[in-house]
Design a protein around this motif. Structure first.
Motif, PDB file in Angstrom:
ATOM      1  N   GLY A  73       0.807  -1.203   0.000  1.00  0.00           N
ATOM      2  CA  GLY A  73       0.000   0.000   0.000  1.00  0.00           C
ATOM      3  C   GLY A  73       0.845   1.260   0.000  1.00  0.00           C
ATOM      4  N   LEU A  74       1.992   1.218   0.687  1.00  0.00           N
ATOM      5  CA  LEU A  74       2.899   2.373   0.710  1.00  0.00           C
ATOM      6  C   LEU A  74       3.441   2.662  -0.682  1.00  0.00           C
ATOM      7  CD1 LEU A  74       4.643   4.486   2.199  1.00  0.00           C
ATOM      8  CD2 LEU A  74       6.294   2.659   2.645  1.00  0.00           C
ATOM      9  N   VAL A  75       3.854   1.639  -1.382  1.00  0.00           N
ATOM     10  CA  VAL A  75       4.354   1.826  -2.744  1.00  0.00           C
ATOM     11  C   VAL A  75       3.237   2.346  -3.648  1.00  0.00           C
ATOM     12  CG1 VAL A  75       5.265   0.645  -4.784  1.00  0.00           C
ATOM     13  CG2 VAL A  75       6.207   0.144  -2.518  1.00  0.00           C
ATOM     14  N   ALA A  76       2.047   1.788  -3.494  1.00  0.00           N
ATOM     15  CA  ALA A  76       0.917   2.237  -4.308  1.00  0.00           C
ATOM     16  C   ALA A  76       0.575   3.696  -4.018  1.00  0.00           C
ATOM     17  CB  ALA A  76      -0.295   1.347  -4.044  1.00  0.00           C
ATOM     18  N   ALA A  77       0.627   4.092  -2.756  1.00  0.00           N
ATOM     19  CA  ALA A  77       0.331   5.477  -2.395  1.00  0.00           C
ATOM     20  C   ALA A  77       1.375   6.429  -2.968  1.00  0.00           C
ATOM     21  CB  ALA A  77       0.263   5.609  -0.878  1.00  0.00           C
ATOM     22  N   THR A  78       2.629   5.997  -2.953  1.00  0.00           N
ATOM     23  CA  THR A  78       3.698   6.812  -3.539  1.00  0.00           C
ATOM     24  C   THR A  78       3.461   7.005  -5.034  1.00  0.00           C
ATOM     25  OG1 THR A  78       5.287   6.026  -1.890  1.00  0.00           O
ATOM     26  CG2 THR A  78       6.183   6.978  -3.912  1.00  0.00           C
ATOM     27  N   MET A  79       3.074   5.931  -5.698  1.00  0.00           N
ATOM     28  CA  MET A  79       2.797   6.016  -7.137  1.00  0.00           C
ATOM     29  C   MET A  79       1.598   6.913  -7.422  1.00  0.00           C
ATOM     30  SD  MET A  79       5.030   4.417  -8.972  1.00  0.00           S
ATOM     31  CE  MET A  79       4.145   4.186 -10.528  1.00  0.00           C
TER      32      MET A  79
END
Length: 250
Positions: A73-79
């Motif tokens: 989720g952190l990577v997705a939020a960054t994207m």
């Protein structure tokens, strides 16, 4: 060569200490920075504020990295925020002191989950979106090769982290993704000299360069590994310890 303008960097555990130094250094080089934190939202907001005051771009993101879903989720939020991810710095970790005799399995697992498995999950998630290549840097430790009393779980996790970087470099290299690790020695923090005067004294006496490290020392190593200057470097561990590792043990 160290101008990262137009890129995005995700730094885990960036609310203080080494992580804060890394986030500030990448922002100074022109990268937009996703500032990850677990609980300390005020410190993360302060890092973002400092970056923005200096003309940079940053945003704070909360996640419990012991949970694989939150790593993704952190990577997705960054994207979703930036639209790209060029560098991941896996800095998040804990360093409890607990003697190995009598250490519970739960205590062992907790340290490995935060220091090792989180890097596995974040790297795997980041690799899925770094379709044009990129750089991953793990923050390991000289304790990966030189264990300290009370740090069996921490030292084991850091040793595994160094090997994970090598294994990931091997398997993700064909996709253009470089994976390396940085192994710091003793890094100074406010109050360390007062809290541990004998240890700090022994370190200064043992270090050929005669001083403790700073978050900026670690950040500069990470920036180098993420930059075009390191375009043909992957699967390596860069020791940043002021030369302590050169000191004979006999």
């Amino acid at each position: 060569m160290l101008d990262l303008t137009g890129t995005t960097t995700l730094v885990t555990g960036a609310s203080g200490g080494i992580g804060r130094g890394i986030a500030l250094r990448f922002a100074e080089a022109g990268s937009a920075v996703a500032v990850h934190y677990h609980r300390d939202s005020a410190s993360a907001s302060a890092v973002v504020g400092r970056i923005e005051e200096d003309g940079g771009t940053a945003k704070a993101f909360a996640a419990d990295l012991s949970d694989d879903g939150e790593c993704r989720g952190l990577v997705a939020a960054t994207m979703a925020w930036s639209g790209r991810l060029d560098t991941l710095v896996n800095n998040a970790g804990v360093q409890p002191v607990e003697p190995l005799p009598g250490m519970s399995a739960d205590a062992w697992r907790a340290v490995l989950a935060t220091n090792l498995t989180s890097a596995f999950s974040c790297t795997q998630a980041a690799a899925e979106v770094m379709t044009g290549g990129g750089s991953v840097v793990h923050i390991a430790s000289i304790e990966a090769a030189h264990p300290a009393p009370g740090h069996a779980h921490y030292s084991s996790a850091k040793a595994a982290l160094v090997m994970h970087a090598r294994a990931a470099a091997l398997e993700y290299g064909p996709r253009g993704l470089r994976v390396n690790s940085v192994s710091p020695g003793l890094i100074d923090r406010p109050g360390l000299g007062e809290d541990w005067p004998d240890g700090v004294g022994r370190w200064r006496a043992a270090a050929p360069l005669g001083r403790l490290g700073t978050p900026a020392d670690v950040a500069n190593a990470c920036l180098f590994l993420a930059s075009p200057l390191a375009a043909w470097i992957t699967g390596q561990d860069l020791t940043v310890d002021g030369g302590v590792s050169t000191r004979p043990a006999w």
